[in-house]
Design a protein around this motif. Structure first.
Motif, PDB file in Angstrom:
ATOM      1  N   ASP A 132       0.751  -1.315  -0.031  1.00 40.00           N
ATOM      2  CA  ASP A 132       0.143   0.076   0.028  1.00 40.00           C
ATOM      3  C   ASP A 132       0.808   1.307  -0.077  1.00 40.00           C
ATOM      4  OD1 ASP A 132      -2.300   1.641   0.067  1.00 40.00           O
ATOM      5  OD2 ASP A 132      -2.132   1.725   2.482  1.00 40.00           O
ATOM      6  N   LEU A 157      -8.581   3.663  -2.975  1.00 41.14           N
ATOM      7  CA  LEU A 157     -10.006   3.162  -3.387  1.00 41.14           C
ATOM      8  C   LEU A 157     -10.035   1.808  -3.334  1.00 41.14           C
ATOM      9  CD1 LEU A 157     -11.297   4.743  -6.905  1.00 41.14           C
ATOM     10  CD2 LEU A 157     -12.277   4.989  -4.537  1.00 41.14           C
ATOM     11  N   ASP A 158      -9.044   1.030  -3.734  1.00 39.87           N
ATOM     12  CA  ASP A 158      -9.031  -0.249  -3.613  1.00 39.87           C
ATOM     13  C   ASP A 158      -7.455  -0.958  -3.687  1.00 39.87           C
ATOM     14  OD1 ASP A 158      -8.672  -1.169  -6.359  1.00 39.87           O
ATOM     15  OD2 ASP A 158     -10.592  -0.972  -6.541  1.00 39.87           O
ATOM     16  N   LEU A 159      -7.247  -2.159  -3.231  1.00 39.63           N
ATOM     17  CA  LEU A 159      -5.780  -2.589  -3.189  1.00 39.63           C
ATOM     18  C   LEU A 159      -6.199  -4.083  -3.101  1.00 39.63           C
ATOM     19  CD1 LEU A 159      -2.794  -2.241  -2.379  1.00 39.63           C
ATOM     20  CD2 LEU A 159      -3.266  -2.605  -0.279  1.00 39.63           C
ATOM     21  N   ARG A 160      -5.700  -4.693  -4.300  1.00 40.80           N
ATOM     22  CA  ARG A 160      -5.788  -6.227  -4.226  1.00 40.80           C
ATOM     23  C   ARG A 160      -4.068  -6.854  -4.323  1.00 40.80           C
ATOM     24  NH1 ARG A 160      -8.260 -10.619  -8.243  1.00 40.80           N
ATOM     25  NH2 ARG A 160      -6.554 -12.194  -8.037  1.00 40.80           N
ATOM     26  N   ILE A 161      -4.235  -7.707  -3.319  1.00 41.90           N
ATOM     27  CA  ILE A 161      -2.993  -8.320  -3.258  1.00 41.90           C
ATOM     28  C   ILE A 161      -3.097  -9.961  -3.587  1.00 41.90           C
ATOM     29  CG2 ILE A 161      -0.967  -9.144  -1.586  1.00 41.90           C
ATOM     30  CD1 ILE A 161      -1.882  -6.259  -0.203  1.00 41.90           C
TER      31      ILE A 161
END
Lengths: 146, 166
Positions: free
Chosen positions: B72, B92-96
């Motif tokens: 992040d 807004l969004d975080l994909r891991i």
């Protein structure tokens, strides 16, 4: 050595003392997470502490701490519901940040939306004062087998 | 190449960025995050291994949450290195995706790139690794860019200041 996790998971399943299980994990202590055990669900509390701040001028919690809280809530819920003999491994997790996360206590809960033999799908939400106004949501897939 | 001009000393600039990065972002300081390299729209940040951040005491493997915070912070830093101004941004969004566990006792690095900066939204990708070319996690993130008129100072290389959407 490797039996230690399994022994602790089994003990928590037997006694319901997920708080003690959580406290055994160093990162959980670092973040200041506490598990609140309810009838239906586990609620994971992240007590506010200054080292969780991501923006000092606003101030607001660091997005990483919210992600970690949601991921931890998902894993605790999975451990309670699933048969898994080890800590589920996150395959993928997506966090949606909905509104400002102020420097106060934050709670999260998770729902296992699909429990498969190898993979579980979990949704989690985090809120502050108002449970109906989540500050962040997450959904993820977790590996529950080796 | 330096985005701060041909004469700018990268080490001095990194030191300046890291001072802001830590003083403005207490969680980055707490984790010991340090920016080790940058380019236009790109940043590399190191997370030093610490037993405090372990997720499984049997194995010593870092908790995913520490990797999440690193990714992040690095994605946010890449956006700032593209914006080149302290405009507040909000994740807004975080994909891991976790590809494999981090090896215990080794530092983790993340390299992020802001590959698109639109009027309202920035798009970033990141890779976390311990050995170059051997990723342990990847991330995709989107950020809202604050509208003109907002004066709240956002941290350079910050975490994406969650509270700037109001």
């Amino acid at each position: 050595m490797a039996d230690s996790v399994l022994a602790r998971i089994e003990e928590a399943r037997r006694t319901g003392n997920w708080r003690a299980f959580a406290e055994w994990i160093p990162y959980v202590r670092y973040l200041g997470l506490e598990v609140e055990v309810g009838e239906q669900e586990l609620v994971t509390l992240m007590r506010f502490a200054p080292h969780l701040v991501g923006n000092a001028s606003l101030p607001a919690l660091h997005g990483g701490t919210l992600g970690a809280l949601l991921e931890s809530a998902a894993i605790f819920q999975l451990l309670r519901e699933a048969e898994s003999a080890f800590i589920p491994k996150t395959i993928t997790i997506t966090v949606d940040y909905l509104r400002p996360a102020r420097p106060v206590d934050t709670r999260a809960r998770a729902i296992v939306t699909r429990q498969g033999r190898r993979v579980a799908n979990v949704r989690a939400e985090a809120w502050q004062e108002d449970r109906d106004r989540p500050v962040a949501l997450a959904f993820g897939h977790f590996l529950v087998t080796t | 190449m330096s985005i701060f001009g041909p004469d700018a000393d990268k080490a001095a600039i990194l030191e300046r960025i890291n001072r802001t990065f830590c003083s403005m972002v207490p969680h980055n300081e707490s984790l010991g995050l340090t920016m080790t390299d940058y380019d236009e729209g790109a940043a590399v940040i190191r997370l030093p291994y610490s037993t405090r951040l372990v997720g499984n005491p049997d194995t010593g493997v870092l908790h995913g949450g520490a990797i999440t915070a690193l990714l992040d912070a690095t994605c946010g830093a890449a956006v700032f290195m593209k914006l080149m101004s302290p405009i507040p941004i909000a994740t807004l969004d975080l994909r891991i995706d976790y590809l494999k566990p981090a090896t215990p006792s080794q530092d983790v690095f993340a390299r992020a790139e802001c590959f698109k900066l639109a009027r309202n939204v920035a798009f970033a990708r990141a890779i976390a690794y311990q050995t170059a070319g051997d990723p342990i996690a990847t991330a995709a993130a989107t950020f809202m860019i604050s509208t003109p008129g907002k004066t709240a100072m956002a941290p350079i290389g910050g975490d994406g200041s969650k509270a700037t959407d109001g």
